[in-house]
Motif scaffolding. Structure first.
Motif, PDB file in Angstrom:
ATOM      1  N   VAL B 180       0.917  -1.145   0.262  1.00 56.81           N
ATOM      2  CA  VAL B 180       0.078  -0.010   0.085  1.00 56.81           C
ATOM      3  C   VAL B 180       0.907   0.903   0.050  1.00 56.81           C
ATOM      4  O   VAL B 180       0.274   2.191  -0.689  1.00 56.81           O
ATOM      5  CB  VAL B 180      -0.791   0.414   1.170  1.00 56.81           C
ATOM      6  N   MET B 181       2.408   1.039   0.651  1.00 56.56           N
ATOM      7  CA  MET B 181       2.567   2.356   1.158  1.00 56.56           C
ATOM      8  C   MET B 181       3.272   2.914  -0.391  1.00 56.56           C
ATOM      9  O   MET B 181       3.405   4.284  -1.078  1.00 56.56           O
ATOM     10  CB  MET B 181       4.150   1.613   2.700  1.00 56.56           C
ATOM     11  N   ILE B 182       4.028   2.022  -0.906  1.00 59.65           N
ATOM     12  CA  ILE B 182       4.758   1.888  -2.528  1.00 59.65           C
ATOM     13  C   ILE B 182       3.679   1.933  -3.646  1.00 59.65           C
ATOM     14  O   ILE B 182       3.866   2.656  -5.210  1.00 59.65           O
ATOM     15  CB  ILE B 182       5.451   1.326  -2.904  1.00 59.65           C
ATOM     16  N   ILE B 183       2.076   1.466  -3.507  1.00 60.68           N
ATOM     17  CA  ILE B 183       1.260   2.235  -4.908  1.00 60.68           C
ATOM     18  C   ILE B 183       1.359   3.591  -4.743  1.00 60.68           C
ATOM     19  O   ILE B 183       1.948   3.812  -6.388  1.00 60.68           O
ATOM     20  CB  ILE B 183      -0.101   2.464  -3.975  1.00 60.68           C
ATOM     21  N   PRO B 184       1.596   4.773  -4.590  1.00 56.44           N
ATOM     22  CA  PRO B 184       1.576   6.231  -4.997  1.00 56.44           C
ATOM     23  C   PRO B 184       2.935   5.486  -5.937  1.00 56.44           C
ATOM     24  O   PRO B 184       3.122   6.692  -6.982  1.00 56.44           O
ATOM     25  CB  PRO B 184       1.637   7.151  -3.936  1.00 56.44           C
ATOM     26  N   MET B 185       4.259   5.421  -5.645  1.00 54.69           N
ATOM     27  CA  MET B 185       5.134   5.399  -6.312  1.00 54.69           C
ATOM     28  C   MET B 185       5.183   4.823  -7.762  1.00 54.69           C
ATOM     29  O   MET B 185       5.482   5.486  -7.987  1.00 54.69           O
ATOM     30  CB  MET B 185       6.691   4.777  -5.832  1.00 54.69           C
ATOM     31  N   ILE B 186       4.759   4.190  -7.586  1.00 58.80           N
ATOM     32  CA  ILE B 186       4.447   2.961  -8.908  1.00 58.80           C
ATOM     33  C   ILE B 186       3.844   3.814 -10.271  1.00 58.80           C
ATOM     34  O   ILE B 186       3.667   4.328 -11.129  1.00 58.80           O
ATOM     35  CB  ILE B 186       3.575   1.580  -9.155  1.00 58.80           C
ATOM     36  N   ALA B 187       2.409   4.382  -9.186  1.00 60.16           N
ATOM     37  CA  ALA B 187       1.200   4.845  -9.895  1.00 60.16           C
ATOM     38  C   ALA B 187       2.084   6.218 -10.544  1.00 60.16           C
ATOM     39  O   ALA B 187       1.733   7.232 -11.732  1.00 60.16           O
ATOM     40  CB  ALA B 187      -0.101   5.202  -8.862  1.00 60.16           C
ATOM     41  N   SER B 188       1.964   7.128  -9.873  1.00 54.78           N
ATOM     42  CA  SER B 188       2.653   8.298  -9.989  1.00 54.78           C
ATOM     43  C   SER B 188       4.074   8.165 -10.971  1.00 54.78           C
ATOM     44  O   SER B 188       3.833   9.248 -11.693  1.00 54.78           O
ATOM     45  CB  SER B 188       2.669   9.185  -9.526  1.00 54.78           C
ATOM     46  N   LEU B 189       4.888   7.559 -11.242  1.00 53.12           N
ATOM     47  CA  LEU B 189       5.445   7.465 -12.029  1.00 53.12           C
ATOM     48  C   LEU B 189       5.489   6.625 -13.413  1.00 53.12           C
ATOM     49  O   LEU B 189       5.564   6.575 -14.423  1.00 53.12           O
ATOM     50  CB  LEU B 189       6.596   6.351 -11.288  1.00 53.12           C
ATOM     51  N   SER B 190       4.486   5.708 -13.080  1.00 56.37           N
ATOM     52  CA  SER B 190       3.892   5.441 -14.500  1.00 56.37           C
ATOM     53  C   SER B 190       2.918   5.930 -15.587  1.00 56.37           C
ATOM     54  O   SER B 190       2.773   5.993 -16.239  1.00 56.37           O
ATOM     55  CB  SER B 190       3.134   3.402 -13.932  1.00 56.37           C
ATOM     56  N   GLU B 191       2.082   7.027 -14.173  1.00 58.65           N
ATOM     57  CA  GLU B 191       1.444   8.004 -15.188  1.00 58.65           C
ATOM     58  C   GLU B 191       2.497   8.763 -15.766  1.00 58.65           C
ATOM     59  O   GLU B 191       1.655   8.894 -17.073  1.00 58.65           O
ATOM     60  CB  GLU B 191       0.535   8.541 -13.913  1.00 58.65           C
ATOM     61  N   ASP B 192       3.496   9.414 -15.587  1.00 55.01           N
ATOM     62  CA  ASP B 192       4.285   9.602 -15.806  1.00 55.01           C
ATOM     63  C   ASP B 192       4.977   9.324 -17.146  1.00 55.01           C
ATOM     64  O   ASP B 192       4.850  10.363 -18.134  1.00 55.01           O
ATOM     65  CB  ASP B 192       5.220  10.517 -15.500  1.00 55.01           C
ATOM     66  N   ALA B 193       4.639   8.128 -17.247  1.00 50.75           N
ATOM     67  CA  ALA B 193       5.598   7.410 -18.371  1.00 50.75           C
ATOM     68  C   ALA B 193       4.116   7.640 -19.673  1.00 50.75           C
ATOM     69  O   ALA B 193       4.667   7.270 -20.928  1.00 50.75           O
ATOM     70  CB  ALA B 193       5.646   6.278 -18.494  1.00 50.75           C
ATOM     71  N   MET B 194       3.349   6.962 -19.060  1.00 53.75           N
ATOM     72  CA  MET B 194       2.146   7.361 -19.874  1.00 53.75           C
ATOM     73  C   MET B 194       1.469   8.606 -20.847  1.00 53.75           C
ATOM     74  O   MET B 194       1.463   8.733 -21.263  1.00 53.75           O
ATOM     75  CB  MET B 194       0.857   6.680 -19.090  1.00 53.75           C
ATOM     76  N   THR B 195       1.310   9.831 -19.398  1.00 54.87           N
ATOM     77  CA  THR B 195       0.872  10.745 -20.448  1.00 54.87           C
ATOM     78  C   THR B 195       2.304  11.625 -20.950  1.00 54.87           C
ATOM     79  O   THR B 195       2.141  12.136 -21.956  1.00 54.87           O
ATOM     80  CB  THR B 195       1.050  11.777 -19.290  1.00 54.87           C
ATOM     81  N   SER B 196       3.467  10.901 -21.137  1.00 55.90           N
ATOM     82  CA  SER B 196       4.188  11.321 -21.842  1.00 55.90           C
ATOM     83  C   SER B 196       4.015  10.807 -23.135  1.00 55.90           C
ATOM     84  O   SER B 196       5.013  11.215 -24.187  1.00 55.90           O
ATOM     85  CB  SER B 196       5.933  11.531 -21.343  1.00 55.90           C
ATOM     86  N   VAL B 197       3.607   9.467 -23.240  1.00 59.17           N
ATOM     87  CA  VAL B 197       2.641   9.069 -25.105  1.00 59.17           C
ATOM     88  C   VAL B 197       2.549  10.063 -25.579  1.00 59.17           C
ATOM     89  O   VAL B 197       1.393  10.619 -25.294  1.00 59.17           O
ATOM     90  CB  VAL B 197       2.288   7.757 -24.439  1.00 59.17           C
TER      91      VAL B 197
END
Lengths: 294, 318, 277
Positions: B180-197
Motif C-alpha cells: 500500500v505504501m509504494i502504490i503512489p510511487m508506481i502510480a505516479s511514475l507510471s502515469e508520468d510515463a503514460m502521459t508522455s506518450v
C-alpha cells in the motif's frame, strides 16, 4: 447478407464497448483502493487513540504507567532535533543548489555531484543510521544526543532539499538576473539580492516537505540507540533525547505486554500526523500565496 | 541631470561620481566574488563526502566481519544464529525475508499502482485527476512507523480472523502494508510515463475505431513500458530498504522458509535488532551489522542504477 | 599590425560620413566598433561590423529578425556573454578603451552603460526598491540620498506622478508601460552615460509606446541612446542616425532622414519599402 454482417459487427462492437466500461470501473476502483486504506488507517488510529489525548498526555512526562504517560519529552526531543536539521539542511542544501545551478559549468563535476545526489536519495534510511552511529555517535564521540540525531537526519533528507531548491532556482526567470547584470551588479550580488529572494518561497516549501520527512523517520534513530523511556527533558544539543516516532515504536512493540500501550501509540500517531498535516498545509499556503507573477 | 534639477535636490551630489568613488574601494565585493563560489563548492562537496562516509563506514567495518566469517559462508549460509554459543552468520534467512516481503509488496502495489496510473492518465478528467493524485500522494507521506503500527495492530488481526494459522508476527501482513505504501510511487511514475506518450499515437489508434481500453493495452502501455518497468524497480528498491513496517510486524525469527504465515526477518530488521540490542563494539555480532548493511546497500544501489538505466533508454524513444 | 588595419578602417569610416555629418562633428565618439565579428559556437552572427556612435544622439538599429541587431547591442555592454559559447574578434572602443579586452571589468562597463530590455523586467520588489537597486549595489546606503535618487530617477523617466503615492507597492502591480518606465528609471538611478534599449516598446500598447518615445527624445539631452527596434516608423520618429543590418552585416549607416528618404543601398530600399522582412 450485408446487413447481417453489419449487425454481427455491431454486436461485437457493443461487447468491446461494454468491456471498456467494465475495465474503466476496475481502474477507478483500483485508484480508490489506496484511498480507502488511507481512510481506514486514519479512522482506526483516531478511533483507538483520540480518547487518550488530553492536556496531561501532551504535557506529561513519560511513564511506564499507561494512565500517567505523557509525550512532552518526545515532542521536545523532536523539536530539538529539528532545530539541528533545519539550519544544517538549509545551509548545505541551498548552498549546494546554488553551486550546481549558478556556478558549476555543465560538465563532469556537475553531473558527478548530481548523480551522486540522486543515488544518495535512494539509499535506505537505516544505512544513514549506521553512518550516524559510526561517525557521529562513536567516532566524534557525541553519544546518542540531539546533535548526532539531528545531523544524521539532516544528511538523510539533504538530497530531497537540494533537488527542490535546484528546481526553485531554475524557476527564477532569466530576465530578472539579466536586469541585475545590466546594472553592473556582480554575480554574487545578483544571486543574493535578486535570484535567492525570488526563489525563497519555493525553497521554503521544499524545505518544509523534507523536514516533515525527517520528523517521521524512525529507522535511523533506532540504530543510533535513541532510548525509549527517558524521563528528563532535553535542554541542549548534547542532551540525550527521545522523539515522537521512537515513542510510537516502543509503545507498539510493547503492546503485547501492556495492552494500553497500543492506545498510547495511536494517540501519539495522531499528534505526529497532526504536526505533519499542519506543516504540509503551511507549505501549500506558502506556495499558493507567493506564486510569483513574473 | 539637468532635466529635473529642482531646488530640493542636493545638487552637490553627483551619483555617478559617488559610484565611481565607491568602486575604488570595493575590495569587499571583489573578495566575495572569489570567496562565495569556493564556499559553495565546499558545501556541495558535503554530499560527496556523505557517499564516501557511507562506503567507508560499511566497507571498513564489514572487512572486520569477513576476517572472522568467510564471505562464502556468509552468502551461502542458511543458518543465522548470532547469539548462540556457536554463532552462525548466514545471510540467506535475511535475504529470504527481504525478498518475500518485497515480493508481496510488489504483488499488491504492481497491479493496483498500474491500474491507478491507467485510470489517472487515460480515463480521469483533469478535474478528477487534480483531486485524486494529491490524495494518493498522501499515502507516500505517512511515516513508515505509522504503517508498522497499522500492520501490527490492524492488518495482522484481520488476516488472522480469516486465516487462523497466520502467526502474530508474520511476513504477509507487513508485505501487504508495504505494498500500500509504494502504490503512489508506481502510480505516479507510471502515469508520468503514460502521459508522455505522444497523443498522436493514441489518436492514431482511436481513429481506427478501437476502444480506449484496447488503445491503452495495445498502444499506450507498450510505448510506456520501460517507464513502467523503471517505476517497478524503484518501488522494489524502496521496499527492500523499508525498515519499520517489517521490524514491527514480522518479528525477529531468522527462519529460512517459504511459509508466508511465519515470522521472517529482513536485512533491515536485523540491523535494528542488533544495533538496538547494545551489541558490544568490536564483536563479530557488531560487525555483522555492517556486512548486512553493505549487502542491503548493494542491493538498493543496483536497483536504483537499473531503474535509471531503463528510464534513460525510455527517454530516447521519442 | 592590428593598429595599422584599425587606422585604415577608421579613416574609411570617417570618410564615409564626412559629408553627412557636418553638423555633428563636434560631438565626441562614445562607441567605436572596428571589424567586429561574433560567433555563437559555429554560427557567425556578426560580420565585420564598423560603426561609430556619438554622444547625446539617438542611434537606431533596424533590420529583420535574426539580422544580429540584438546581438550587437548586447555586445556593447557584454551581456552577450551570458550565452555560453560566444567568441569575438575585432574591437569596440568605449571612450577609448576596448571593452572586448580581457582586462575590461564588465561590472564597471555596465555601470556606465545602462540597458532597457525588450520585455519590462522589474524585480519582484517595491517600486522604490527597484529604482534604489543600482545605487545600493554600488555602495550608496544613505536613506536620504537614496530617496532623492529614487525621486529624481522616477521624474526623469516621466513616471513620478503616477507612482509617487505607492512607492512601496510591488512593481508588478503596474501596467506594462509603467513597468517599462520604472525599468528606465532604475537605469537612470546610477546615472549612466549610455542607455542601450533592446526593442523597449515591442511588448507595449500604442499609448505606452508613444510615452516612451517622448521620454527617449527628452533623455537624449543628457544621455547617449542606442535603440534596437523592429519598427521602422519608430526609428524614423526618434533617432538621429540609423543603422540598417542584414544577415549580421551593416548594410547602411547614415542620418535617419537620409536613410529613409534616400537610401544608398538597394537592400535598404527594399527593406524600408516593405519588400521583405
Amino acid at each position: 447478407m450485408e446487413n447481417l454482417e453489419a449487425l454481427h459487427e455491431n454486436n461485437k462492437m457493443n461487447a468491446r464497448v461494454r468491456k471498456n466500461s467494465i475495465w474503466k470501473s476496475i481502474f477507478f476502483l483500483s485508484t480508490l483502493f489506496g484511498l480507502v486504506v488511507l481512510v481506514i488507517l486514519i479512522a482506526r488510529v483516531l478511533f483507538q487513540g483520540a480518547s487518550w489525548i488530553d492536556l496531561d498526555f501532551i504535557t506529561g512526562r513519560l511513564s511506564t504507567n499507561a494512565d500517567r504517560a505523557g509525550i512532552m519529552g518526545a515532542i521536545l526531543g523532536t523539536v530539538w532535533v529539528m532545530l539541528v536539521v533545519i539550519p544544517v539542511t538549509l545551509i548545505i542544501g541551498v548552498g549546494t543548489a546554488i553551486y550546481l545551478e549558478l556556478y558549476s559549468k555543465k560538465g563532469t563535476i556537475r553531473s558527478f555531484i548530481e548523480t551522486n545526489i540522486s543515488n544518495l536519495a535512494g539509499v535506505p534510511s537505516i544505512v544513514y543510521g549506521l553512518l550516524g552511529l559510526t561517525v557521529f555517535v562513536r567516532l566524534m564521540d557525541f553519544g546518542n544526543v540531539v546533535l548526532a540525531g539531528g545531523l544524521t537526519l539532516a544528511l538523510l533528507v539533504l538530497p530531497i532539499l537540494i533537488v527542490s531548491a535546484q528546481e526553485a532556482l531554475r524557476a527564477v526567470p532569466g530576465h530578472l538576473s539579466e536586469a541585475s547584470y545590466g546594472m553592473g551588479a556582480t554575480k554574487w550580488q545578483t544571486i543574493r539580492r535578486i535570484i535567492l529572494p525570488a526563489a525563497i518561497p519555493s525553497i521554503l516549501t521544499g524545505s518544509i516537505l523534507s523536514l516533515s520527512r525527517a520528523i517521521g523517520e524512525t529507522a535511523p534513530l533506532t540504530v543510533l540507540g535513541i532510548p525509549a523511556l527517558l524521563i528528563p527533558f532535553p535542554n541542549g544539543l548534547f542532551d540525550t533525547f527521545t522523539a515522537l516516532p521512537m515513542q510510537i515504536y516502543y509503545w507498539t512493540i510493547d503492546a503485547s505486554l501492556v495492552a494500553e500501550y497500543a492506545n498510547l501509540a495511536a494517540a501519539t500517531i495522531i499528534v505526529l500526523l497532526l504536526i505533519l498535516f499542519i506543516l504540509n498545509s503551511v507549505a501549500i499556503i506558502i506556495r499558493n500565496k507567493y506564486q510569483q507573477r513574473y | 541631470m539637468a532635466t529635473n534639477s529642482e531646488s530640493k535636490f542636493n545638487s552637490a551630489v553627483n551619483v555617478s561620481e559617488l559610484i565611481a568613488e565607491n568602486k575604488k574601494k570595493k575590495s569587499i565585493n571583489n573578495y566575495m566574488e572569489k570567496l562565495v563560489p569556493a564556499i559553495l563548492f565546499l558545501l556541495a562537496s558535503i554530499t560527496v563526502l556523505t557517499t564516501i562516509g557511507i562506503l567507508y563506514t560499511l566497507i571498513s567495518q564489514a572487512v572486520h566481519f569477513f576476517m572472522e566469517v568467510p564471505i562464502l559462508d556468509f552468502f551461502t549460509g542458511t543458518e543465522l544464529k548470532p547469539l548462540s554459543q556457536n554463532p552462525e552468520f548466514g545471510i540467506l534467512p535475511l535475504l529470504n525475508g527481504t525478498i518475500f516481503s518485497s515480493l508481496i509488496a510488489i504483488l499488491v502495489a504492481g497491479p493496483i499502482g498500474i491500474m491507478s496510473a491507467i485510470y489517472l492518465s487515460e480515463y480521469a478528467s483533469d478535474k478528477v485527476r487534480r483531486i485524486l493524485k494529491p490524495l494518493l500522494e498522501v499515502l507516500a507521506g505517512i511515516p513508515t512507523i505509522v504503517y508498522g503500527f497499522f500492520a501490527f495492530t490492524f492488518v495482522t488481526p484481520l488476516i488472522r480472523s480469516i486465516w487462523p494459522q497466520v502467526e502474530a508476527t508474520n511476513i504477509l501482513s507487513p508485505g501487504i502494508v508495504m505494498g500500500v505504501m509504494i502504490i503512489p510511487m508506481i502510480a505516479s511514475l507510471s502515469e508520468d510515463a503514460m502521459t508522455s506518450v505522444p497523443n498522436g499515437i493514441r489518436e492514431g489508434s482511436l481513429a481506427m475505431g478501437t476502444t480506449k481500453l484496447e488503445t491503452t493495452i495495445k498502444v499506450v502501455i507498450p510505448a510506456a513500458f520501460s517507464g513502467i518497468m523503471a517505476s517497478f524497480v524503484l518501488a522494489i528498491s524502496r521496499a527492500i530498504g523499508e525498515t519499520m513496517i517489517v521490524t514491527i510486524a514480522s518479528g525477529s525469527s531468522k527462519n529460512f522458509t517459504f511459509d508466508l504465515t511465519q515470522s521472517m526477518q529482513t536485512m533491515t530488521a536485523y540491523i535494528v535488532e542488533v544495533s538496538g540490542g547494545e551489541a558490544p563494539a568490536g564483536s563479530t555480532l557488531y560487525y555483522s551489522l555492517y556486512a548486512v548493511a553493505l549487502t542491503l546497500f548493494a542491493f538498493t544501489l543496483i536497483m536504483n542504477l537499473l531503474a535509471k538505466y531503463i528510464s534513460r533508454k525510455f527517454r530516447e524513444e521519442y | 599590425m592590428n593598429m595599422a588595419t584599425d587606422n585604415k578602417v577608421q579613416i574609411e569610416v570617417s570618410n564615409d560620413h564626412t559629408t553627412t555629418e557636418n553638423n555633428t562633428t563636434q560631438k565626441r565618439v562614445v562607441y567605436d566598433t572596428k571589424n567586429l565579428n561574433l560567433w555563437y559556437s559555429e554560427n557567425h552572427a556578426l560580420k565585420d561590423i564598423n560603426l561609430e556612435m556619438k554622444e547625446n544622439e539617438v542611434t537606431a538599429i533596424i533590420g529583420p529578425s535574426g539580422c544580429g541587431k540584438s546581438t550587437y547591442i548586447k555586445t556593447l555592454n557584454r551581456m552577450v556573454e551570458l550565452v555560453p559559447g560566444v567568441s569575438t574578434t575585432g574591437s569596440i572602443a568605449y571612450k577609448g578603451n576596448n571593452i572586448l579586452d580581457k582586462s575590461m571589468n564588465v561590472e564597471d562597463l555596465r555601470t556606465r552603460v545602462g540597458m532597457v530590455f525588450q520585455k519590462p523586467n522589474p524585480f519582484p520588489k517595491s517600486i522604490y526598491e527597484n529604482v534604489a537597486y543600482g545605487p545600493k549595489i554600488h555602495g550608496i546606503k544613505k536613506k536620504a540620498l537614496l530617496d532623492d535618487i529614487v525621486e529624481k530617477s522616477l521624474r526623469g523617466a516621466a513616471i513620478w506622478d503616477e507612482v509617487k503615492d505607492r512607492l512601496n507597492e510591488n512593481a508588478y502591480g503596474l501596467s506594462g508601460g509603467q513597468q517599462q518606465r520604472v525599468c528606465i528609471a532604475r537605469c537612470l538611478a546610477i546615472e549612466p552615460d549610455v542607455i542601450l534599449m533592446d526593442e523597449p516598446t515591442s511588448a507595449l500598447d500604442p499609448i505606452s509606446t508613444l510615452k516612451i518615445e517622448e521620454l527617449i527624445k527628452e533623455l537624449k539631452q543628457n544621455y547617449t541612446i542606442i535603440i534596437v527596434t523592429h519598427n521602422m516608423q519608430q526609428a524614423a520618429r526618434i533617432s538621429d542616425r540609423t543603422v540598417f543590418m542584414l544577415n549580421g552585416e551593416v548594410v547602411e549607416f547614415s542620418e535617419t532622414d537620409q536613410l529613409f528618404s534616400n537610401p544608398k543601398d538597394k537592400r535598404t530600399e527594399d527593406y524600408i519599402t516593405g519588400r521583405f522582412g
